[in-house]
Design a protein around this motif. Structure first.
Motif, PDB file in Angstrom:
ATOM      1  N   THR A 347       0.836  -1.233   0.362  1.00  0.00           N
ATOM      2  CA  THR A 347      -0.070   0.037  -0.050  1.00  0.00           C
ATOM      3  C   THR A 347       0.714   1.245   0.033  1.00  0.00           C
ATOM      4  OG1 THR A 347      -0.332  -0.218   2.181  1.00  0.00           O
ATOM      5  CG2 THR A 347      -1.967  -0.951   1.018  1.00  0.00           C
ATOM      6  N   ILE A 348       2.174   1.152   0.567  1.00  0.00           N
ATOM      7  CA  ILE A 348       3.000   2.313   0.631  1.00  0.00           C
ATOM      8  C   ILE A 348       3.464   2.466  -0.836  1.00  0.00           C
ATOM      9  CG2 ILE A 348       5.385   2.855   1.072  1.00  0.00           C
ATOM     10  CD1 ILE A 348       4.774   1.614   3.939  1.00  0.00           C
ATOM     11  N   GLU A 349       3.812   1.448  -1.612  1.00  0.00           N
ATOM     12  CA  GLU A 349       4.253   1.652  -2.877  1.00  0.00           C
ATOM     13  C   GLU A 349       3.197   2.140  -3.772  1.00  0.00           C
ATOM     14  OE1 GLU A 349       7.441   0.768  -3.799  1.00  0.00           O
ATOM     15  OE2 GLU A 349       6.986   1.455  -5.623  1.00  0.00           O
ATOM     16  N   ALA A 350       1.992   1.908  -3.458  1.00  0.00           N
ATOM     17  CA  ALA A 350       0.798   2.422  -4.467  1.00  0.00           C
ATOM     18  C   ALA A 350       0.420   3.660  -3.871  1.00  0.00           C
ATOM     19  CB  ALA A 350      -0.344   1.311  -4.269  1.00  0.00           C
ATOM     20  N   ALA A 351       1.073   4.216  -2.931  1.00  0.00           N
ATOM     21  CA  ALA A 351       0.336   5.776  -2.600  1.00  0.00           C
ATOM     22  C   ALA A 351       0.826   6.751  -3.494  1.00  0.00           C
ATOM     23  CB  ALA A 351       0.844   6.050  -1.289  1.00  0.00           C
ATOM     24  N   GLU A 352       0.197   7.779  -3.501  1.00  0.00           N
ATOM     25  CA  GLU A 352       0.679   8.962  -4.425  1.00  0.00           C
ATOM     26  C   GLU A 352       2.030   9.416  -3.790  1.00  0.00           C
ATOM     27  OE1 GLU A 352      -1.523  13.217  -4.976  1.00  0.00           O
ATOM     28  OE2 GLU A 352      -2.681  11.431  -5.179  1.00  0.00           O
ATOM     29  N   SER A 353       2.266   9.526  -2.454  1.00  0.00           N
ATOM     30  CA  SER A 353       3.762   9.796  -1.942  1.00  0.00           C
ATOM     31  C   SER A 353       4.017   8.469  -0.984  1.00  0.00           C
ATOM     32  CB  SER A 353       3.632  11.043  -1.226  1.00  0.00           C
ATOM     33  OG  SER A 353       5.020  11.094  -0.291  1.00  0.00           O
ATOM     34  N   PRO A 354       4.750   7.593  -1.625  1.00  0.00           N
ATOM     35  CA  PRO A 354       5.302   6.632  -0.889  1.00  0.00           C
ATOM     36  C   PRO A 354       6.024   7.180   0.493  1.00  0.00           C
ATOM     37  CG  PRO A 354       5.611   6.095  -3.113  1.00  0.00           C
ATOM     38  CD  PRO A 354       5.357   7.496  -2.896  1.00  0.00           C
ATOM     39  N   ALA A 355       6.585   8.367   0.460  1.00  0.00           N
ATOM     40  CA  ALA A 355       7.472   8.636   1.589  1.00  0.00           C
ATOM     41  C   ALA A 355       6.406   9.036   2.882  1.00  0.00           C
ATOM     42  CB  ALA A 355       8.320   9.864   1.184  1.00  0.00           C
ATOM     43  N   ASP A 356       5.506   9.697   2.328  1.00  0.00           N
ATOM     44  CA  ASP A 356       4.262  10.294   3.252  1.00  0.00           C
ATOM     45  C   ASP A 356       3.633   9.058   3.746  1.00  0.00           C
ATOM     46  OD1 ASP A 356       4.803  12.853   2.823  1.00  0.00           O
ATOM     47  OD2 ASP A 356       3.333  13.453   1.521  1.00  0.00           O
ATOM     48  N   GLU A 357       3.229   7.923   2.981  1.00  0.00           N
ATOM     49  CA  GLU A 357       2.582   6.955   3.432  1.00  0.00           C
ATOM     50  C   GLU A 357       3.395   6.085   4.498  1.00  0.00           C
ATOM     51  OE1 GLU A 357      -0.524   6.454   3.703  1.00  0.00           O
ATOM     52  OE2 GLU A 357      -0.338   4.200   4.481  1.00  0.00           O
ATOM     53  N   SER A 358       4.743   5.897   4.095  1.00  0.00           N
ATOM     54  CA  SER A 358       5.558   5.217   4.915  1.00  0.00           C
ATOM     55  C   SER A 358       5.491   5.728   6.309  1.00  0.00           C
ATOM     56  CB  SER A 358       7.020   5.195   4.367  1.00  0.00           C
ATOM     57  OG  SER A 358       7.022   4.630   3.336  1.00  0.00           O
ATOM     58  N   TRP A 359       5.443   7.265   6.361  1.00  0.00           N
ATOM     59  CA  TRP A 359       5.557   7.931   7.456  1.00  0.00           C
ATOM     60  C   TRP A 359       4.173   7.810   8.428  1.00  0.00           C
ATOM     61  CZ3 TRP A 359       9.157  10.311  10.211  1.00  0.00           C
ATOM     62  CH2 TRP A 359       8.848  11.225  11.325  1.00  0.00           C
ATOM     63  N   ALA A 360       3.097   7.954   7.751  1.00  0.00           N
ATOM     64  CA  ALA A 360       1.952   7.405   8.179  1.00  0.00           C
ATOM     65  C   ALA A 360       1.727   6.241   8.872  1.00  0.00           C
ATOM     66  CB  ALA A 360       0.663   7.879   7.251  1.00  0.00           C
ATOM     67  N   ASN A 361       2.230   5.310   7.828  1.00  0.00           N
ATOM     68  CA  ASN A 361       2.257   3.792   8.567  1.00  0.00           C
ATOM     69  C   ASN A 361       3.021   3.730   9.620  1.00  0.00           C
ATOM     70  OD1 ASN A 361       1.980   0.686   6.358  1.00  0.00           O
ATOM     71  ND2 ASN A 361       1.631   1.197   8.355  1.00  0.00           N
ATOM     72  N   ILE A 362       4.258   4.073   9.904  1.00  0.00           N
ATOM     73  CA  ILE A 362       5.080   3.776  10.849  1.00  0.00           C
ATOM     74  C   ILE A 362       4.420   4.552  12.084  1.00  0.00           C
ATOM     75  CG2 ILE A 362       6.910   5.479  10.585  1.00  0.00           C
ATOM     76  CD1 ILE A 362       7.600   1.960  11.240  1.00  0.00           C
ATOM     77  N   ASN A 363       4.017   5.632  11.984  1.00  0.00           N
ATOM     78  CA  ASN A 363       3.436   6.394  13.137  1.00  0.00           C
ATOM     79  C   ASN A 363       2.098   5.563  13.430  1.00  0.00           C
ATOM     80  OD1 ASN A 363       4.593   9.084  13.991  1.00  0.00           O
ATOM     81  ND2 ASN A 363       4.733   9.203  11.876  1.00  0.00           N
ATOM     82  N   ALA A 364       1.328   4.879  12.747  1.00  0.00           N
ATOM     83  CA  ALA A 364       0.108   4.220  13.078  1.00  0.00           C
ATOM     84  C   ALA A 364       0.515   3.092  13.899  1.00  0.00           C
ATOM     85  CB  ALA A 364      -0.666   3.953  11.928  1.00  0.00           C
ATOM     86  N   ILE A 365       1.594   2.127  13.182  1.00  0.00           N
ATOM     87  CA  ILE A 365       2.084   1.149  14.190  1.00  0.00           C
ATOM     88  C   ILE A 365       2.777   1.633  15.648  1.00  0.00           C
ATOM     89  CG2 ILE A 365       4.221   0.601  13.268  1.00  0.00           C
ATOM     90  CD1 ILE A 365       3.472  -2.181  12.392  1.00  0.00           C
ATOM     91  N   ASN A 366       3.313   2.453  15.519  1.00  0.00           N
ATOM     92  CA  ASN A 366       3.903   3.131  16.729  1.00  0.00           C
ATOM     93  C   ASN A 366       2.814   3.404  17.638  1.00  0.00           C
ATOM     94  OD1 ASN A 366       6.547   2.863  15.797  1.00  0.00           O
ATOM     95  ND2 ASN A 366       6.973   4.808  15.870  1.00  0.00           N
ATOM     96  N   ASP A 367       1.802   3.822  17.135  1.00  0.00           N
ATOM     97  CA  ASP A 367       0.632   4.344  17.923  1.00  0.00           C
ATOM     98  C   ASP A 367      -0.186   3.074  18.597  1.00  0.00           C
ATOM     99  OD1 ASP A 367       0.983   7.186  17.504  1.00  0.00           O
ATOM    100  OD2 ASP A 367      -0.425   7.141  16.204  1.00  0.00           O
ATOM    101  N   LEU A 368      -0.091   1.983  17.901  1.00  0.00           N
ATOM    102  CA  LEU A 368      -0.566   0.657  18.317  1.00  0.00           C
ATOM    103  C   LEU A 368       0.319   0.087  19.495  1.00  0.00           C
ATOM    104  CD1 LEU A 368      -2.491  -1.962  18.308  1.00  0.00           C
ATOM    105  CD2 LEU A 368      -0.963  -2.473  16.150  1.00  0.00           C
ATOM    106  N   ALA A 369       1.698   0.081  19.173  1.00  0.00           N
ATOM    107  CA  ALA A 369       2.753  -0.514  19.930  1.00  0.00           C
ATOM    108  C   ALA A 369       2.572   0.492  21.430  1.00  0.00           C
ATOM    109  CB  ALA A 369       4.242  -0.329  19.233  1.00  0.00           C
ATOM    110  N   ARG A 370       2.450   1.571  21.436  1.00  0.00           N
ATOM    111  CA  ARG A 370       2.509   2.547  22.350  1.00  0.00           C
ATOM    112  C   ARG A 370       1.184   2.117  23.386  1.00  0.00           C
ATOM    113  NH1 ARG A 370       4.635   7.461  24.330  1.00  0.00           N
ATOM    114  NH2 ARG A 370       3.445   7.967  26.182  1.00  0.00           N
TER     115      ARG A 370
END
Ligand code: COA
Length: 568
Positions: A347-370
């Protein structure tokens, strides 16, 4: 014994063999079968006593099999031959299947038989059978063959179709026409068999509103009916299509001709065209929760263990809801095939901005871990029914206990993904469990790890059960015992106190900030390695060389110079 694993890729089966053969004291090295010259060179460098080929896409060159014993792992019963072994077994509904370890010779899959291990079939996708039953049987078969090689005078059995126990046959490559779905004729059971026979690869070719797509990730849609072939609606990212006697959910599609020709959630592929499709409430969900006594079980069988931003957010909400329940223990179950493989690279590769989506994804997984790390009301357990990789391993470690099925494979490192630094609070979680020095070694080594080693290192707190049904029985007993522990309140108080002390020493936010600073460079910096590695991974670009971490025979620093120049 010196054993060379010659394989198309270091997939889950090759990783498991690597772990188990090394554990038994063998010297093991790996070479990707890229072309004849490279494989021949690997053999010359390593001088193996045995070559094991768990996953090949072409025949072993004669220059190798003539002079070395090469054992090929074939995912079929005795006598079965051909490149679509499991596909046919699933499509035909074979009640039992097997793995045969045979010696390579001039004719594909027709060499002498060293070992066969059979297993009962399960209604599951090809990839799921491969990662579970086939992997276990292959391991048993290879270990048996190695033992037999060490026995003086053992003679492998020539393939002879006149023998009563040789029940397999030569089967052709399965074509799309062999598994094409006829929506006007096929029952749910038939549709599921067709899709499962091709899942993970190549998928079943189909048409949805005239768009050519490959289908994956199919499940029966209990209680739903409609005109055969009609799309009935969607639930989360899955679409529902009617069969003659019910309906199926299809979770993932691949649009081979599209801008993003790799697997994506179905609604992501068809989204705009299906704007009118009704949402089926209480339909298919990739997250579900159940309770037994004072234990809550949170399941998240995400396809391929990949966790998109949306999935991480929904899972966090489900976790927070589980925490509000009047229970004492929450068990994070992952799925039957994978616990988690970290952020969703497709889904990151398919995003308009893979960098932004990587950032959103890692923050979302971090929120869960937290949320998991800071849970004060419950004891938490990660229960690994299947493998975990990269951020998925550290997310599991966010829980108070990590238990696993014996034999799962962990890849507790990120660096293979273009030197990704990684987050998920791993800089807090890993050294805390295994110590600074071991943490450094684990992340640098980039090697798959078995449950025994992970247990010894403290990455796992327990491993048990040879398969998932066995794991589940013991898991439930252990989780119940934890919830009913007379000292439960004290254990919980101690955990909260430890967390508070850790927070005083260095706040979680500080770990996160430091990790994300490095991740920011990975995503937005000048070095594009992560973006290149992700592209190669998602597009399945074949590897052009074997990493030195697993190809010990290519590690020049470990060889005398003369030796190297002779081999090259
Ligand atoms: N995102 C999207 N897809 C993923 C994924 C991820 N994080 N991890 C695995 N997959 C997919 C693979 O593309 C493959 O897809 P396929 O069904 O089309 O073949 C499938 O899951 C199985 O993966 P595979 O690599 O064949 O499994 P394996 O058991 O042999 O290897 C790993 C397991 C974890 C070593 C390997 O999948 C991997 O390196 N994954 C990436 C991990 C990562 O870097 N995550 C991001 C950082 S947190």
């Amino acid at each position: 014994m010196k054993i060379l694993i010659l394989t198309h890729a270091f997939n889950s089966l090759s990783q498991r063999l690597h772990i188990e053969l090394k554990k038994r004291g063998h010297t093991v090295s790996v070479e990707f079968d890229i072309n004849d010259a490279v494989s021949e060179q690997a053999v010359a460098l390593f001088q193996p006593e045995l070559i094991v080929a768990p996953f090949l896409k072409r025949a072993i060159p004669e220059t190798i099999w003539r002079h070395h014993t090469c054992l090929v792992v074939h995912p079929g019963i005795k006598g079965d031959r051909g490149p679509s072994a499991l596909d046919w077994a699933i499509l035909k509904g074979a009640p039992e299947w097997g793995v045969t370890v045979l010696q390579a010779n001039a004719e594909m899959d027709a060499g002498d038989l060293w070992a066969t291990v059979n297993f009962p079939m399960r209604a599951a996708s090809k990839a799921s059978l491969y990662r579970n039953e086939v992997t276990d049987a292959a391991l048993q078969g290879v270990l048996l063959a190695v033992e037999r090689m060490e026995q003086a005078g053992f003679q492998p059995e020539p393939l002879d179709y006149a023998q009563a126990d040789v029940k397999g046959t030569l089967q052709p490559l399965m074509r799309q026409s062999d598994r094409r779905i006829d929506w006007q004729q096929d029952t749910t059971e038939t549709v599921l068999r067709k899709i499962r026979s091709a899942d993970g690869f190549p998928g079943v070719l189909d048409w949805i509103y005239g768009q050519e797509v490959m289908l994956y990730d199919a499940h029966a849609a209990d209680g739903l009916y409609g005109e055969p072939g009609m799309l009935l609606g969607h639930s989360e990212q899955a679409i529902c299509r009617a069969t003659v006697d019910g309906a199926v959910w299809i979770g993932h599609l691949r649009d081979k001709q599209g801008v993003h020709p790799f697997k994506l959630p179905a609604m992501r592929v068809l989204g705009k065209r299906l704007a009118e499709l009704p949402k089926i409430v209480a339909g298919y969900s990739d997250i579900h929760y159940e309770e037994q006594g004072r234990v809550g079980y949170l399941h998240f069988p995400f396809y391929n263990g990949a966790m998109s931003t949306d999935q991480c957010n929904r899972l966090r909400e489900a976790y927070v809801a589980a925490r509000r329940r009047d229970t004492r223990v929450i068990v994070l179950m992952g799925g039957p095939d994978f616990w988690s493989n970290g952020i969703h690279l497709n889904t990151i590769e398919a995003a308009e901005s893979p960098a932004d989506e990587s950032w959103a994804n890692i923050n979302a997984i971090n929120d869960l871990a937290r949320e998991i790390i800071t849970t004060e009301s419950h004891l938490t357990v990660s229960a690994l029914q299947g493998n975990a990789g990269a951020g998925g391993v550290f997310l599991a470690r966010a829980a108070d206990r990590v238990w696993a099925r014996s034999g799962v494979v962990l890849n507790p490192h990120y660096k293979d993904m273009g030197n990704l630094f990684g987050s998920e609070y791993w800089t807090y979680l890993l050294p805390k469990r295994v110590g600074e020095e071991r943490a450094r070694r684990i992340t640098q080594a980039r090697l798959p790890m078995g449950t025994e080693e992970a247990g010894e290192l403290g990455l796992l707190d327990g491993y048990f059960g040879q398969d998932n049904p066995q794991l589940l029985v013991e898991l439930k007993q252990r989780a119940k015992a934890l919830a009913d522990d007379a000292d439960f309140d004290q254990i919980l108080r101690d955990k909260v106190a430890t967390r508070q002390a850790d927070e005083q020493e260095k706040p979680l936010d500080e770990y996160r900030r430091e990790e994300l600073e490095r991740m920011n460079l990975n995503f937005y910096g000048f070095d594009p390695s992560y973006h290149v590695a992700r592209y190669n991974f998602v597009y399945k670009v074949p590897k052009s060389r074997t990493p030195i971490t697993i190809a010990g025979h290519r590690d020049i620093s470990k060889r005398p110079r003369d030796d190297w120049s002779q081999a090259s």
